[in-house]
Design a protein around this motif. Sequence first.
Motif, PDB file in Angstrom:
ATOM      1  N   HIS A 430       6.170  -8.698  -7.957  1.00  0.00           N
ATOM      2  CA  HIS A 430       5.435  -8.623  -6.788  1.00  0.00           C
ATOM      3  C   HIS A 430       5.449  -9.737  -6.015  1.00  0.00           C
ATOM      4  CE1 HIS A 430       2.870  -6.061  -9.807  1.00  0.00           C
ATOM      5  NE2 HIS A 430       2.743  -5.404  -8.556  1.00  0.00           N
ATOM      6  N   ILE A 431       5.361  -9.829  -4.818  1.00  0.00           N
ATOM      7  CA  ILE A 431       5.499 -10.949  -3.536  1.00  0.00           C
ATOM      8  C   ILE A 431       4.197 -10.739  -2.930  1.00  0.00           C
ATOM      9  CG2 ILE A 431       7.183  -9.649  -2.447  1.00  0.00           C
ATOM     10  CD1 ILE A 431       8.226 -12.738  -1.776  1.00  0.00           C
ATOM     11  N   PHE A 524       1.630  -3.233   1.423  1.00  0.00           N
ATOM     12  CA  PHE A 524       0.124  -3.002   1.420  1.00  0.00           C
ATOM     13  C   PHE A 524      -0.257  -4.387   2.449  1.00  0.00           C
ATOM     14  CE2 PHE A 524       1.509  -1.982  -2.576  1.00  0.00           C
ATOM     15  CZ  PHE A 524       0.974  -0.744  -2.944  1.00  0.00           C
ATOM     16  N   VAL A 525      -1.067  -4.074   3.213  1.00  0.00           N
ATOM     17  CA  VAL A 525      -1.622  -5.102   4.255  1.00  0.00           C
ATOM     18  C   VAL A 525      -2.958  -5.418   4.360  1.00  0.00           C
ATOM     19  CG1 VAL A 525      -1.606  -5.880   6.813  1.00  0.00           C
ATOM     20  CG2 VAL A 525       0.394  -4.469   5.949  1.00  0.00           C
ATOM     21  N   THR A 542      -5.787  -4.130  -5.639  1.00  0.00           N
ATOM     22  CA  THR A 542      -5.546  -3.387  -7.045  1.00  0.00           C
ATOM     23  C   THR A 542      -4.444  -2.486  -6.888  1.00  0.00           C
ATOM     24  OG1 THR A 542      -7.999  -3.420  -7.638  1.00  0.00           O
ATOM     25  CG2 THR A 542      -6.485  -1.720  -8.553  1.00  0.00           C
ATOM     26  N   GLN A 543      -4.348  -1.809  -5.586  1.00  0.00           N
ATOM     27  CA  GLN A 543      -3.119  -0.929  -5.363  1.00  0.00           C
ATOM     28  C   GLN A 543      -1.986  -1.885  -5.627  1.00  0.00           C
ATOM     29  OE1 GLN A 543      -4.175   0.846  -1.834  1.00  0.00           O
ATOM     30  NE2 GLN A 543      -5.250   2.439  -2.710  1.00  0.00           N
ATOM     31  N   PHE A 544      -1.920  -3.037  -5.002  1.00  0.00           N
ATOM     32  CA  PHE A 544      -0.639  -4.115  -4.981  1.00  0.00           C
ATOM     33  C   PHE A 544      -0.273  -4.318  -6.288  1.00  0.00           C
ATOM     34  CE2 PHE A 544       0.396  -8.566  -5.306  1.00  0.00           C
ATOM     35  CZ  PHE A 544       1.779  -8.679  -4.789  1.00  0.00           C
ATOM     36  N   GLY A 550       6.054  -4.491  -5.273  1.00  0.00           N
ATOM     37  CA  GLY A 550       5.173  -4.330  -4.175  1.00  0.00           C
ATOM     38  C   GLY A 550       5.253  -5.640  -3.300  1.00  0.00           C
ATOM     39  N   ILE A 551       4.969  -5.503  -2.009  1.00  0.00           N
ATOM     40  CA  ILE A 551       5.004  -6.802  -1.043  1.00  0.00           C
ATOM     41  C   ILE A 551       3.339  -6.479  -0.422  1.00  0.00           C
ATOM     42  CG2 ILE A 551       5.713  -7.645   0.941  1.00  0.00           C
ATOM     43  CD1 ILE A 551       8.319  -6.113   0.601  1.00  0.00           C
TER      44      ILE A 551
END
Length: 726
Positions: A430-431, A524-525, A542-544, A550-551
């Motif tokens: 993740h980032i 995700f924003v 949570t989705q991230f 994921g970004i």
Amino acid sequence: MPYYPLYKGRNSDKVGHLDLMALDISRIADENIPPGVFEMNRVNVQYYADEDSPHVDCMLLLLDSPHDTLLKPPSLGGFFFSAFSRYYKSMQIITVAPIVRGALQGELTYFSKDPIATGMVVIVPVRTREVPAIVLSSKAVSDSKSTLKSSEYAIRKITRPKPHSVWLSPFLRASEETANYSAQKLGEVLLAITPKTILDAHLEGELPESKNTETSSRPETLAIQGGTSVRLEAYQRLVRESFVKNESVFVCVPTEEDVVRISTELGRGIEDYTFAFHSSVTKKRTLERWAKAIKEEHAILVVGTAQYLALPRHFKTIVLDEEQSHAWKMMARPLLDLRVFTEAYARESGSTLISGAPILRAETHAKINERMIGEFGRISLRSHTDTATFLIDPRKEEKEVREDTGRRGMILFTKELQELIQKAIENNEHILLLTARKGLAPVTTCGDCGTLIRCPECDTPLVIHKKESGNLYICHGCGFMRVPENNVHETCPNCHGWRLQGVGIGIDLIAEEATKLFPDAPRFVLDSERAKTRTQAKKIVTQFEKSQGGILIATQMAIPLLAKTDNVAIVSIDSLFAIPDIRMSERIFALILALREKTMKTLLVQTRTDDVSILEQALAGNLVEFTENELAIRKAFSYPPFGVIIKITLRGKKDEVLTEMSNLKSFLGDYAPIVPGNMAREPKNIFRMHMILKLAADNWPNSDLLAKLRALPMQFTIEVNPDHLL
């Protein structure tokens, strides 16, 4: 001749007058009759008589006396004074502070048949409504002759005198101290630092009265500086040791997220004695927990925001955690710093106060240096981490591109950042891509004439936001929104050109660039436009966290919601340095420390600023060097803790603001007021101006200045030691 309704008869529709020729004003004063009742030697007294009766029967009723006294004309004189004397010797003058927002007066005066103890809450009439008020003093009428004689208004009776004890005495003393320090009214302060659910329940009789249990303990102040895990371990030991001694602990934190996180960590194994309080807990659950926490005989641990210190129970230790957070400052009137109240409450209740943070405030470090605060655990001088950190200047790459191709432009994602993202995607890591601003860019300018495009309502720079239907111009000051002309372009108000362009880096611009460079990666924003509530924001996080590679592109609101993440890149942070906030250096430093703690592998920061000393110190975790530099700057400008700043803000029509501010400058001339020349415009053609007072640290609270500030009309807003000076 004045007419005073003092007599009420059996037939209220029959009214006549009776002249009492023998009354002398000096004798009336001697009998403790309030001034305003009789002002002349000849006094008109209202009476009621039956038409069929040749004589006069009067019923004497003094300010709603609980009983009527029959007066007959032959014995009127002597009995008249006797009745007044007996009644008024038992009457009390009650001074109260209304517990309402925006009270016109800090103190009001009423009559009461019986004395009422200081600190009790009663219901009093204010204009056309009834409001709760706290009793400040209760004096017999006989002791208040001079006050009553000089009164220019009628004194009313307390409507519902049934007194109720809501707060402990230490809480009230701390509230008064906070009100004086913050130049606010006591009633407003009590309303702000007491949960509405609790106050309403007390007024409705749903909670028992608070019983004072004063302690003779000598308060001690300690501090701990270190990472979250270090502090939580120290607090866990503290709670265990306190429970052995049957001593309760209150961990006071600034936000709901902090309450949830810390109560979960510290409450393991002692769930039955742990109570978490914050504003999102339902009214029913809050009252249940409140009642249980009061009745519990075992030592308890309470984790909550500062308002829940109103819990009527003694805490041997109060922990003020995350004390560097700007969330302690209230955004609405009264503009309180809840740390001031928490510290005052610990002193007044004889509790040990422990301040904890990853980086303590400059004010706290100054007290540590002066040995006014001791150490709880160890004051870390450096923050250690295994995270790899990098500081990148995009201007170097932009210069290379310009020299090689002749093209000029801003590089949003440097080569180092692109490589970091690509590596994270390949390794299913993740980032987080962080930016300080919403929208495509913080400001909008005309590409032809350079005019800054401002909100027509409040003059705040408009920000371009990317929407599915096209660009949208939004004001982050007042919420004004405007769709571009024909949904194609906006025109410049100065030259009517259509080449408007964003300046700076916003979250929408970063999202566009990430989509273009990494189209296959889950993105995700998160900002306040996309998540209006904490629940919505937590859902995006949570989705991230469940995604692979994921970004998350987010503003600072994502930080408290994240547990840990593999990589973090601050794409844009420079705009924060432009904010006129005297504590901005501390905030930026604390922001990077928080990210270092949550980053497991790599933290990268992009900046175009020339002075990178703060960023370098933060990335290296050099706490002592940063603190020494910050204290030196504060001392040079007489900022807290080396001075006190008072900001007075006036809002109104333009001409009125200019006139009133000029009058205020004369009114406070002894304190060398500074009035910046700029005037800001707000919605509905309202203008805003500030006045700054700078005082020596030992010259506040100043009783003379405090009295003047409290005498100012409601349109003036006062803030002590504000973050922003403009």
